[in-house]
Design a protein around this motif. Sequence first.
Motif, PDB file in Angstrom:
ATOM      1  N   PHE A   1       0.757  -1.181   0.478  1.00  0.00           N
ATOM      2  CA  PHE A   1       0.262   0.066  -0.253  1.00  0.00           C
ATOM      3  C   PHE A   1       0.783   1.391   0.159  1.00  0.00           C
ATOM      4  O   PHE A   1       1.722   1.316   0.337  1.00  0.00           O
ATOM      5  CB  PHE A   1      -0.720  -0.337   0.940  1.00  0.00           C
ATOM      6  CG  PHE A   1      -1.975   1.244   1.096  1.00  0.00           C
ATOM      7  CD1 PHE A   1      -2.518   1.882   0.392  1.00  0.00           C
ATOM      8  CD2 PHE A   1      -2.428   1.717   2.153  1.00  0.00           C
ATOM      9  CE1 PHE A   1      -3.853   2.376   0.307  1.00  0.00           C
ATOM     10  CE2 PHE A   1      -2.521   3.751   2.324  1.00  0.00           C
ATOM     11  CZ  PHE A   1      -3.105   3.573   1.603  1.00  0.00           C
ATOM     12  N   ILE A   2       0.946   2.032  -0.676  1.00  0.00           N
ATOM     13  CA  ILE A   2       1.356   3.115  -1.482  1.00  0.00           C
ATOM     14  C   ILE A   2       0.445   4.518  -0.989  1.00  0.00           C
ATOM     15  O   ILE A   2      -0.665   4.594  -1.534  1.00  0.00           O
ATOM     16  CB  ILE A   2       2.254   3.258  -2.408  1.00  0.00           C
ATOM     17  CG1 ILE A   2       2.759   1.922  -2.757  1.00  0.00           C
ATOM     18  CG2 ILE A   2       3.293   4.177  -2.523  1.00  0.00           C
ATOM     19  CD1 ILE A   2       4.363   1.305  -1.580  1.00  0.00           C
ATOM     20  N   VAL A   3       0.921   5.650  -0.296  1.00  0.00           N
ATOM     21  CA  VAL A   3       0.271   6.545  -0.563  1.00  0.00           C
ATOM     22  C   VAL A   3       1.068   7.660  -0.954  1.00  0.00           C
ATOM     23  O   VAL A   3       2.014   7.982  -1.163  1.00  0.00           O
ATOM     24  CB  VAL A   3       0.424   7.545   1.291  1.00  0.00           C
ATOM     25  CG1 VAL A   3      -0.605   8.667   1.403  1.00  0.00           C
ATOM     26  CG2 VAL A   3       0.005   6.316   2.228  1.00  0.00           C
ATOM     27  N   ASN A   4      -0.068   8.626  -1.961  1.00  0.00           N
ATOM     28  CA  ASN A   4       0.860   9.593  -2.763  1.00  0.00           C
ATOM     29  C   ASN A   4       0.914  10.680  -2.104  1.00  0.00           C
ATOM     30  O   ASN A   4      -0.304  11.419  -1.612  1.00  0.00           O
ATOM     31  CB  ASN A   4      -0.482  10.062  -3.982  1.00  0.00           C
ATOM     32  CG  ASN A   4       0.120  10.972  -5.294  1.00  0.00           C
ATOM     33  OD1 ASN A   4       0.240  12.358  -4.734  1.00  0.00           O
ATOM     34  ND2 ASN A   4       0.209  10.224  -6.015  1.00  0.00           N
ATOM     35  N   ASP A   5       1.844  11.306  -1.936  1.00  0.00           N
ATOM     36  CA  ASP A   5       2.553  12.636  -1.236  1.00  0.00           C
ATOM     37  C   ASP A   5       1.626  12.997  -0.029  1.00  0.00           C
ATOM     38  O   ASP A   5       2.831  13.612   0.491  1.00  0.00           O
ATOM     39  CB  ASP A   5       1.321  13.521  -2.244  1.00  0.00           C
ATOM     40  CG  ASP A   5       1.827  15.266  -1.420  1.00  0.00           C
ATOM     41  OD1 ASP A   5       3.020  15.367  -1.236  1.00  0.00           O
ATOM     42  OD2 ASP A   5       0.682  15.678  -1.940  1.00  0.00           O
ATOM     43  N   ARG A   6       1.304  12.583   0.447  1.00  0.00           N
ATOM     44  CA  ARG A   6       0.337  12.498   2.357  1.00  0.00           C
ATOM     45  C   ARG A   6       1.589  12.043   2.899  1.00  0.00           C
ATOM     46  O   ARG A   6       1.337  10.849   3.669  1.00  0.00           O
ATOM     47  CB  ARG A   6      -0.441  12.843   2.591  1.00  0.00           C
ATOM     48  CG  ARG A   6      -1.536  12.930   1.431  1.00  0.00           C
ATOM     49  CD  ARG A   6      -3.324  13.056   1.752  1.00  0.00           C
ATOM     50  NE  ARG A   6      -4.184  13.040   0.907  1.00  0.00           N
ATOM     51  CZ  ARG A   6      -4.935  14.416   0.963  1.00  0.00           C
ATOM     52  NH1 ARG A   6      -5.465  15.075   2.294  1.00  0.00           N
ATOM     53  NH2 ARG A   6      -5.528  15.224   0.566  1.00  0.00           N
ATOM     54  N   LEU A   7       2.484  12.940   3.372  1.00  0.00           N
ATOM     55  CA  LEU A   7       3.858  12.178   4.066  1.00  0.00           C
ATOM     56  C   LEU A   7       3.553  11.615   5.263  1.00  0.00           C
ATOM     57  O   LEU A   7       3.985  11.230   5.963  1.00  0.00           O
ATOM     58  CB  LEU A   7       5.255  12.644   4.086  1.00  0.00           C
ATOM     59  CG  LEU A   7       6.285  12.664   4.937  1.00  0.00           C
ATOM     60  CD1 LEU A   7       6.992  11.245   4.547  1.00  0.00           C
ATOM     61  CD2 LEU A   7       7.794  13.856   4.460  1.00  0.00           C
ATOM     62  N   GLU A   8       2.721  12.849   6.131  1.00  0.00           N
ATOM     63  CA  GLU A   8       2.277  12.701   7.573  1.00  0.00           C
ATOM     64  C   GLU A   8       1.629  11.914   7.802  1.00  0.00           C
ATOM     65  O   GLU A   8       1.584  11.033   8.588  1.00  0.00           O
ATOM     66  CB  GLU A   8       1.792  13.338   7.871  1.00  0.00           C
ATOM     67  CG  GLU A   8       2.808  15.318   7.501  1.00  0.00           C
ATOM     68  CD  GLU A   8       3.716  15.047   9.118  1.00  0.00           C
ATOM     69  OE1 GLU A   8       4.152  14.153   9.888  1.00  0.00           O
ATOM     70  OE2 GLU A   8       4.830  15.056   8.488  1.00  0.00           O
TER      71      GLU A   8
ATOM     72  N   ASP B   1       3.594   1.385   3.854  1.00  0.00           N
ATOM     73  CA  ASP B   1       4.221   0.781   3.188  1.00  0.00           C
ATOM     74  C   ASP B   1       5.111   1.858   1.896  1.00  0.00           C
ATOM     75  O   ASP B   1       6.295   0.993   1.662  1.00  0.00           O
ATOM     76  CB  ASP B   1       3.914  -0.691   2.265  1.00  0.00           C
ATOM     77  CG  ASP B   1       3.212  -1.479   2.842  1.00  0.00           C
ATOM     78  OD1 ASP B   1       3.389  -1.928   3.812  1.00  0.00           O
ATOM     79  OD2 ASP B   1       1.637  -2.351   1.776  1.00  0.00           O
ATOM     80  N   GLY B   2       4.421   2.662   1.345  1.00  0.00           N
ATOM     81  CA  GLY B   2       5.114   3.698   0.942  1.00  0.00           C
ATOM     82  C   GLY B   2       4.697   4.439   0.686  1.00  0.00           C
ATOM     83  O   GLY B   2       3.843   5.077   0.667  1.00  0.00           O
TER      84      GLY B   2
ATOM     85  N   GLY C   1      12.507   6.462   6.269  1.00  0.00           N
ATOM     86  CA  GLY C   1      13.911   5.351   6.593  1.00  0.00           C
ATOM     87  C   GLY C   1      13.748   4.536   5.320  1.00  0.00           C
ATOM     88  O   GLY C   1      13.409   5.114   4.283  1.00  0.00           O
ATOM     89  N   ARG C   2      14.875   3.874   5.554  1.00  0.00           N
ATOM     90  CA  ARG C   2      15.370   3.326   4.378  1.00  0.00           C
ATOM     91  C   ARG C   2      14.214   1.672   3.626  1.00  0.00           C
ATOM     92  O   ARG C   2      14.489   1.151   3.212  1.00  0.00           O
ATOM     93  CB  ARG C   2      16.630   2.255   4.655  1.00  0.00           C
ATOM     94  CG  ARG C   2      17.821   3.318   4.965  1.00  0.00           C
ATOM     95  CD  ARG C   2      17.698   4.582   4.711  1.00  0.00           C
ATOM     96  NE  ARG C   2      17.931   4.157   3.146  1.00  0.00           N
ATOM     97  CZ  ARG C   2      18.079   5.256   1.772  1.00  0.00           C
ATOM     98  NH1 ARG C   2      18.332   6.279   2.490  1.00  0.00           N
ATOM     99  NH2 ARG C   2      18.188   4.516   1.028  1.00  0.00           N
ATOM    100  N   ASP C   3      14.032   0.861   5.208  1.00  0.00           N
ATOM    101  CA  ASP C   3      12.729   0.023   4.811  1.00  0.00           C
ATOM    102  C   ASP C   3      11.493   0.356   4.063  1.00  0.00           C
ATOM    103  O   ASP C   3      11.351  -0.191   3.444  1.00  0.00           O
ATOM    104  CB  ASP C   3      12.492  -0.693   5.659  1.00  0.00           C
ATOM    105  CG  ASP C   3      13.836  -1.219   6.606  1.00  0.00           C
ATOM    106  OD1 ASP C   3      15.000  -1.560   6.238  1.00  0.00           O
ATOM    107  OD2 ASP C   3      14.256  -1.572   7.622  1.00  0.00           O
ATOM    108  N   LYS C   4      11.091   1.441   4.399  1.00  0.00           N
ATOM    109  CA  LYS C   4       9.862   1.684   2.833  1.00  0.00           C
ATOM    110  C   LYS C   4       9.659   2.129   1.802  1.00  0.00           C
ATOM    111  O   LYS C   4      11.476   2.503   1.670  1.00  0.00           O
ATOM    112  CB  LYS C   4       8.938   3.284   3.756  1.00  0.00           C
ATOM    113  CG  LYS C   4       9.174   2.751   5.383  1.00  0.00           C
ATOM    114  CD  LYS C   4       7.566   1.537   5.334  1.00  0.00           C
ATOM    115  CE  LYS C   4       7.218   1.250   6.960  1.00  0.00           C
ATOM    116  NZ  LYS C   4       6.080   0.559   6.838  1.00  0.00           N
ATOM    117  N   ILE C   5       8.854   1.753   0.961  1.00  0.00           N
ATOM    118  CA  ILE C   5       9.020   1.682  -0.312  1.00  0.00           C
ATOM    119  C   ILE C   5       8.398   3.303  -1.034  1.00  0.00           C
ATOM    120  O   ILE C   5       7.347   3.580  -0.677  1.00  0.00           O
ATOM    121  CB  ILE C   5       8.276   1.094  -1.161  1.00  0.00           C
ATOM    122  CG1 ILE C   5       8.517  -0.626  -0.943  1.00  0.00           C
ATOM    123  CG2 ILE C   5       7.955   1.601  -2.792  1.00  0.00           C
ATOM    124  CD1 ILE C   5       7.640  -1.191  -1.160  1.00  0.00           C
ATOM    125  N   ILE C   6       9.735   4.293  -1.202  1.00  0.00           N
ATOM    126  CA  ILE C   6       9.059   5.716  -2.203  1.00  0.00           C
ATOM    127  C   ILE C   6      10.107   5.590  -3.546  1.00  0.00           C
ATOM    128  O   ILE C   6      10.855   4.833  -4.325  1.00  0.00           O
ATOM    129  CB  ILE C   6      10.336   6.174  -1.772  1.00  0.00           C
ATOM    130  CG1 ILE C   6      10.049   6.322  -0.438  1.00  0.00           C
ATOM    131  CG2 ILE C   6       9.930   8.080  -2.104  1.00  0.00           C
ATOM    132  CD1 ILE C   6      11.264   8.069   0.772  1.00  0.00           C
TER     133      ILE C   6
END
Length: 209
Positions: free
Chosen positions: A69-76, A84-85, A103-108
């Motif tokens: 599951f990836i979120v678009n733009d909404r970092l907070e 997940d990223g 952190g390093r483990d998340k998908i960006i």
Amino acid sequence: MLDKSLLKGLYVLTDATLTPDDTLLEQMERVLKSGVCMIQYRNKYASDEEALKQCIRLQALCDYYEALFIVNDRLEIAHEINADGLHVGMDDVSYEEARALLGRDKIIGVSCYGDVQRALHYEALGADYVAFGSFFASPTKPNSTVVEHSLLKEAKAHLKIPICAIGGINQENIVHLHAHDVAMYSVISAVYKEDAIEENIKALYQRLE
């Protein structure tokens, strides 16, 4: 540890119009049941409160189906729900800020439009995937610049991380991109048309065989 081998196949995005709040969860469960292993919450119009509620539910749904599951733009929000990223574009929060917080483990993932040098820059910084496009006129992003398919050949020659093709991809044209053997295909309207999610996804995957 996230399974980054799931960065492949169809990458299905939500849409403020095509996946309204009252049917969003049901629609995305149908997407995941159809074999998609990566979805992105993208809604530029929802309030932070609304987006947070939906993202909590979608992350739980993806956990259940062992999908990303990836979120678009909404970092907070991505940080708060331990998503997940995150996916970022040129006008969004910076990759560097996102990586520092998540952190390093998340998908960006990073949108690179038609710019291979931009993609190489973010690959060097540690991006997990890059997205190019639009490759076709997009009904959900009508103002996007269309880029040449040949860009994918150049990108494949220089990049080691997964490449995602975006923009107006449907059952008729996905085969033209598949010839370039990219990792992921971002799809929106082609999935939800005529409320035939299962049939639409099956047809898209058949085109990739």
